[in-house]
Design an enzyme around this catalytic site. Structure first.
Site, PDB file in Angstrom:
ATOM      1  N   GLN B 125       0.917  -1.186   0.210  1.00 31.13           N
ATOM      2  CA  GLN B 125      -0.042   0.016   0.082  1.00 31.13           C
ATOM      3  C   GLN B 125       1.020   1.236  -0.095  1.00 31.13           C
ATOM      4  O   GLN B 125       1.932   1.304   0.540  1.00 31.13           O
ATOM      5  CB  GLN B 125      -0.988   0.109   1.123  1.00 31.13           C
ATOM      6  N   SER B 128       0.437   6.909   3.092  1.00 31.96           N
ATOM      7  CA  SER B 128       0.996   7.842   3.631  1.00 31.96           C
ATOM      8  C   SER B 128       2.044   8.483   2.883  1.00 31.96           C
ATOM      9  O   SER B 128       2.821   8.118   2.001  1.00 31.96           O
ATOM     10  CB  SER B 128       1.666   7.427   4.907  1.00 31.96           C
ATOM     11  N   SER B 160       3.902  -0.415   3.812  1.00 31.49           N
ATOM     12  CA  SER B 160       3.918  -1.862   4.134  1.00 31.49           C
ATOM     13  C   SER B 160       4.006  -2.948   3.179  1.00 31.49           C
ATOM     14  O   SER B 160       3.628  -2.551   1.748  1.00 31.49           O
ATOM     15  CB  SER B 160       2.586  -2.499   4.764  1.00 31.49           C
ATOM     16  N   GLU B 243     -10.432  -1.947   5.396  1.00 32.45           N
ATOM     17  CA  GLU B 243      -9.302  -2.215   6.315  1.00 32.45           C
ATOM     18  C   GLU B 243      -9.617  -2.065   7.843  1.00 32.45           C
ATOM     19  O   GLU B 243      -9.246  -2.799   8.562  1.00 32.45           O
ATOM     20  CB  GLU B 243      -8.231  -1.128   5.742  1.00 32.45           C
TER      21      GLU B 243
END
Lengths: 312, 377
Positions: B125, B128, B160, B243
Site C-alpha cells: 500500500q 502515507s 507496508s 481495512e
C-alpha cells in the site's frame, strides 16, 4: 447464521421503548425509592400488557414461552429507562423456580410480582416489601422467604433490599439455570443503562457551551465518549451471544463486559455533565447509582471472570 | 437470532482444518520482512491458492470459492488456530481487491486478481507521505497527463511490504489546482518501473516491514487507473472501511492468541494477579468474534460498512496490545526473550497507528456516530 435481532424483536423493543418514553420513569423511580411504589406498579401493569412479565412463563400457563434472546432484548430497554422493581427476579428468575401453574399464571398476567434471594451472589431480596412472593434459593432448593421488615439501604435508593430467612419446606429444586437467566437479564439491563448514560452525555455535550463552543467539539470529550461507544458496542454481542448459547462462560463474559461498559459510561456521563450531574435533582444519578449497584449484583467482575477462565 | 453454522459451512470448516493440519509449515516460516521469508510467504500463498484457500470469498473465476462472509470468518478462525503463516498478500487481497470489485474494470480484475490470489504479484500500500499521515488528503505526490497514461512523481512512505513487493497502489494529485480530497486519482504502480526507487525502512524488530517509495516521472498507463481520474478519494474510501471494518484483523487471530494466553496463564500456575487481565483478553476476543458475526449478518442482508468500522479498528488494536502485554507480564523476567510473544507484541504496537490512528478513529466515532460537532480542520 443470523446474528442480529429479528424484525419481530426490533418491533417488540420499539414498542417497549415507546411505552416507557411516554411514561415518567424517573418520577416512578424516585417515588419507588421513597416507598411509594404506585407509579412504578402502574408501569409494571403497562409492561404486563405488552407481554414483558409473561416472557419466560410457559405457554401452558398463559405465558409467551419466549427464549433468552427475547428476554435480553426486553431487558436492555428496561435498563435504558431505569424501570424500578424486581425485574430480573420476577421476569427472568421466578418463572424458572416455580412449578405451580396458578402462580405462574399470576406472574404472566402481572398480578403477582416475585422476588428472590440466591446467596451468596444475590444475598438480599430486592423489593420484598412490594413483591407478593418472596423466594430464597439455597443449595439448589427453593423456599418461601420471610423478609425482615426494614430494608437494607442500597447505593441505589430505588433498590430496596431485604434480608430474608427461609420458611417451611422446600417448594422445589433448581439446577442453576434460574441464576443464569438472572445474570443475563441484569447484564442486559446494564447494557441498556450504559446506552442511556451515553445518550444523555452525547446530548448534553452537543448542547452545552463553554468558551463559546459546544463542549462536544473538544477532543477530550469526544475521545472519552468514543471509548464508551466502543465498549458498549462490543458488550452488546456478548449479551446477545450468551442468550443464544446459554453457557456459563458466555453468560459470565456478558455480565463482566456489560458491567464494565456501563460503569465506564456512568463515569464518562457524570464527567461530561459536571456538577449538574452530581445533583439529586438531575435524573442522571438514577442511572449512575443503578449501574454501580448492578455492577456488583448477581456476581461481580471477579466472580464472573473466574467463571470465564474455568470454562475457557 | 442464532449462531448456527449450516452444513456447508461445517463441511468447509472440516476441510480447512484437515488441510491446514497437513500443510501448515513446521517450524513456521522466517519473517516475511526478510528476502528469504518474503519468498517463502509468497510460495505459501501459491500453496493456499492451489487448494483454493487463498481468497475464499472471491468468485471462482479468480481462484475463489464464493464463500460467504461467515465462511470466511470460520476460515480465519481455523487459519489462526492452526498457527498458519501471516498473509504477505494482505494489502492486495483485503484492500486493493475489494476496490477492484467495486470500482475496477473487468479487464483490470482479469489481469490483476488471479496473479494476486496465487502470490505471483504481491502488493504494497502507498497511502502515507512525509507530510500526509493522519491527514491523508494533504498528499502532494502528483500525476501529470501524458500520451496513454500518466507520469507520477513524489514520495510515499510507511508503505507496508514495499521493500519486497512487486506493485503498489495509492492516491496521487492529478489536478494541480485541486486541494484536499478533490482532484486525486487512484493508481496502481509497478515498483520495478523506471523512475521508482524503493528505500526499505527497518521497523522496531530491525526488519524492513515498510519502505519509502520515491517516484520520478514514473509512467503508469491509463489501464492502471482505478475509477475515474479525479475521483480517487471516493474510490479509496472503499478500502478504508474494509481495512478498518472487517478484513484487516479478523477475530480468528485474537481468538487463537487468547487461547494461547489462557494456556500460558495455566502453565505459569494460574497466578491470581493476572486472572482479571487474562479473562478480559478472552472476553475481548469472544466479543470481537460475536460482534463480527453481527457485522457479517448485516452485510449479508445488504448493509454497508460505515463509520462503525472505526469502532472495530479501535477495539481490536487495543485487544491485541492488552493480550500481548499480559503474556509478557506473565513471562516475568523471560518476557524480554525474543520469541512469538515479543514478535506479536511488536506487531501489536503498530495497531493503534496504521489504518487510521486511535485518535482519528475516536474523532470519527464521536462525530459520525454520536453527532458531536466537528472541530475546525
Amino acid at each position: 447464521m443470523r446474528f442480529t435481532p429479528s424484525p419481530e424483536q426490533r418491533q417488540f423493543a420499539a414498542s417497549l421503548h415507546d411505552l416507557l418514553s411516554g411514561a415518567d420513569t424517573p418520577g416512578a423511580v424516585r417515588a419507588w425509592a421513597e416507598g411509594r411504589p404506585e407509579p412504578g406498579l402502574k408501569l409494571w401493569r403497562d409492561l404486563a400488557d405488552l407481554g414483558v412479565t409473561a416472557l419466560r412463563v410457559p405457554e401452558e400457563c398463559d405465558g409467551l414461552g419466549a427464549g433468552l434472546t427475547d428476554l435480553v432484548i426486553a431487558f436492555e430497554v428496561l435498563g435504558y429507562h431505569a424501570v424500578p422493581g424486581p425485574l430480573a427476579e420476577s421476569v427472568a428468575v421466578a418463572p424458572a423456580l416455580l412449578g405451580d401453574g396458578e402462580r405462574l399464571r399470576a406472574l404472566a398476567a402481572g398480578r403477582l410480582l416475585a422476588t428472590v434471594a440466591l446467596p451468596p451472589h444475590v444475598p438480599y431480596a430486592l423489593d420484598a416489601d412490594v413483591a407478593g412472593l418472596v423466594l430464597l434459593v439455597e443449595n439448589g432448593a427453593v423456599y418461601r422467604g420471610e423478609p425482615e421488615t426494614e430494608p437494607v439501604r442500597s447505593v441505589d435508593a430505588a433498590r430496596r433490599l431485604f434480608r430474608v430467612a427461609g420458611t417451611g419446606g422446600a417448594l422445589g429444586a433448581t439446577d442453576g439455570s434460574a441464576f443464569e437467566a438472572g445474570v443475563l437479564a441484569v447484564a442486559a439491563e446494564l447494557l441498556g443503562a450504559g446506552q442511556r448514560l451515553l445518550d444523555e452525555a452525547a446530548a448534553y455535550a452537543r448542547q452545552r457551551h463553554q468558551y463559546g463552543r459546544p463542549i462536544g467539539s473538544y477532543q477530550a470529550l469526544k475521545h472519552l465518549l468514543a471509548d464508551v461507544v466502543t465498549r458498549l458496542e462490543l458488550a452488546r454481542p456478548l449479551v446477545h451471544g450468551a442468550a443464544v448459547t446459554a453457557t456459563a462462560r458466555d453468560v459470565s463474559a456478558a455480565k463482566a463486559a456489560a458491567g464494565e461498559a456501563a460503569y465506564l459510561a456512568a463515569r464518562a456521563a457524570l464527567q461530561v455533565h459536571g456538577a449538574i450531574g452530581y445533583t439529586a435533582e438531575h435524573h442522571l444519578g438514577l442511572w449512575l447509582t443503578r449501574v454501580r449497584a448492578l455492577t456488583g449484583a448477581w456476581g461481580g467482575g471477579a466472580y464472573h471472570r473466574a467463571r470465564v477462565l474455568a470454562g475457557a | 437470532m442464532d449462531l448456527d453454522l449450516d452444513a456447508a459451512t461445517l463441511d468447509f470448516r472440516g476441510e480447512v482444518r484437515g488441510w491446514l493440519a497437513e500443510h501448515v509449515p513446521r517450524p513456521g516460516l522466517p519473517s516475511m520482512d526478510t528476502a528469504e521469508g518474503f519468498a517463502a510467504h509468497r510460495e505459501w500463498e501459491a500453496t493456499l491458492a492451489r487448494a483454493r484457500l487463498s481468497v475464499v470469498t472471491w468468485p471462482r473465476e479468480y481462484t475463489g470459492r464464493e464463500a460467504s462472509l461467515v465462511q470466511w470468518l470460520v476460515f480465519e478462525e481455523e487459519y489462526y488456530a492452526a498457527g498458519a503463516p501471516g498473509r504477505v498478500s494482505q494489502n492486495g487481497i483485503f484492500m486493493l481487491a475489494p476496490t477492484l470489485f467495486a470500482h475496477g474494470t473487468a479487464e483490470q480484475r482479469d489481469r490483476i486478481l488471479p496473479a494476486m490470489a496465487r502470490g505471483e504479484q504481491v502488493w504494497a500500500q502507498a497511502w502515507s507521505e512525509p507530510e500526509a499521515g493522519s491527514d491523508i488528503a494533504a498528499l502532494r505526490s502528483r500525476a501529470e497527463r501524458t500520451d496513454g497514461g500518466w507520469l507520477l512523481s513524489g514520495q510515499k512512505t510507511w508503505s507496508s511490504r514495499a521493500a519486497f513487493a512487486d506493485r503498489a497502489f495509492g492516491l496521487f494529485r492529478s489536478d494541480p489546482s485541486s486541494s484536499r480530497h478533490h482532484g486525486l486519482t487512484y493508481f496502481m504502480i509497478d515498483l520495478r518501473a523506471d523512475g521508482v526507487t524503493v528505500r526499505p525502512i527497518p521497523q522496531l524488530d530491525g526488519e524492513p516491514g515498510f519502505a519509502e517509495i520515491f517516484l520520478d516521472e514514473v509512467f503508469v498507463p491509463d489501464a492502471d487507473v482505478i475509477g475515474e481520474p479525479g475521483n480517487g478519494w471516493r474510490v479509496a474510501m472503499t478500502t478504508a472501511n474494509n481495512e478498518r471494518g472487517l478484513s484487516l484483523r479478523s477475530p480468528g487471530r485474537f481468538l487463537a492468541a487468547a487461547d494461547r494466553l489462557v494456556d500460558l496463564w495455566r502453565q505459569r500456575g494460574e497466578p491470581e494477579w493476572a486472572a482479571e487481565r487474562v479473562a478480559d483478553a478472552w472476553i475481548g476476543a469472544r466479543a470481537y468474534q460475536l460482534y463480527t458475526y453481527g457485522t457479517a449478518t448485516r452485510l449479508a442482508e445488504g448493509g454497508q460498512l460505515g463509520p462503525e468500522s472505526s469502532v472495530n479498528k479501535l477495539y481490536w488494536s487495543h485487544l491485541d496490545l492488552g493480550l500481548h502485554e499480559t503474556a509478557l507480564d506473565l513471562l516475568g523476567a523471560d518476557g524480554e526473550l525474543a520469541g512469538p510473544w515479543t514478535d506479536g507484541y511488536l506487531f501489536a504496537l503498530a495497531g493503534p497507528i496504521y489504518g487510521g490512528t486511535d485518535q482519528i478513529q475516536r474523532n470519527t466515532i464521536a462525530e459520525r456516530l454520536l453527532g458531536l460537532p466537528r472541530e475546525a480542520r
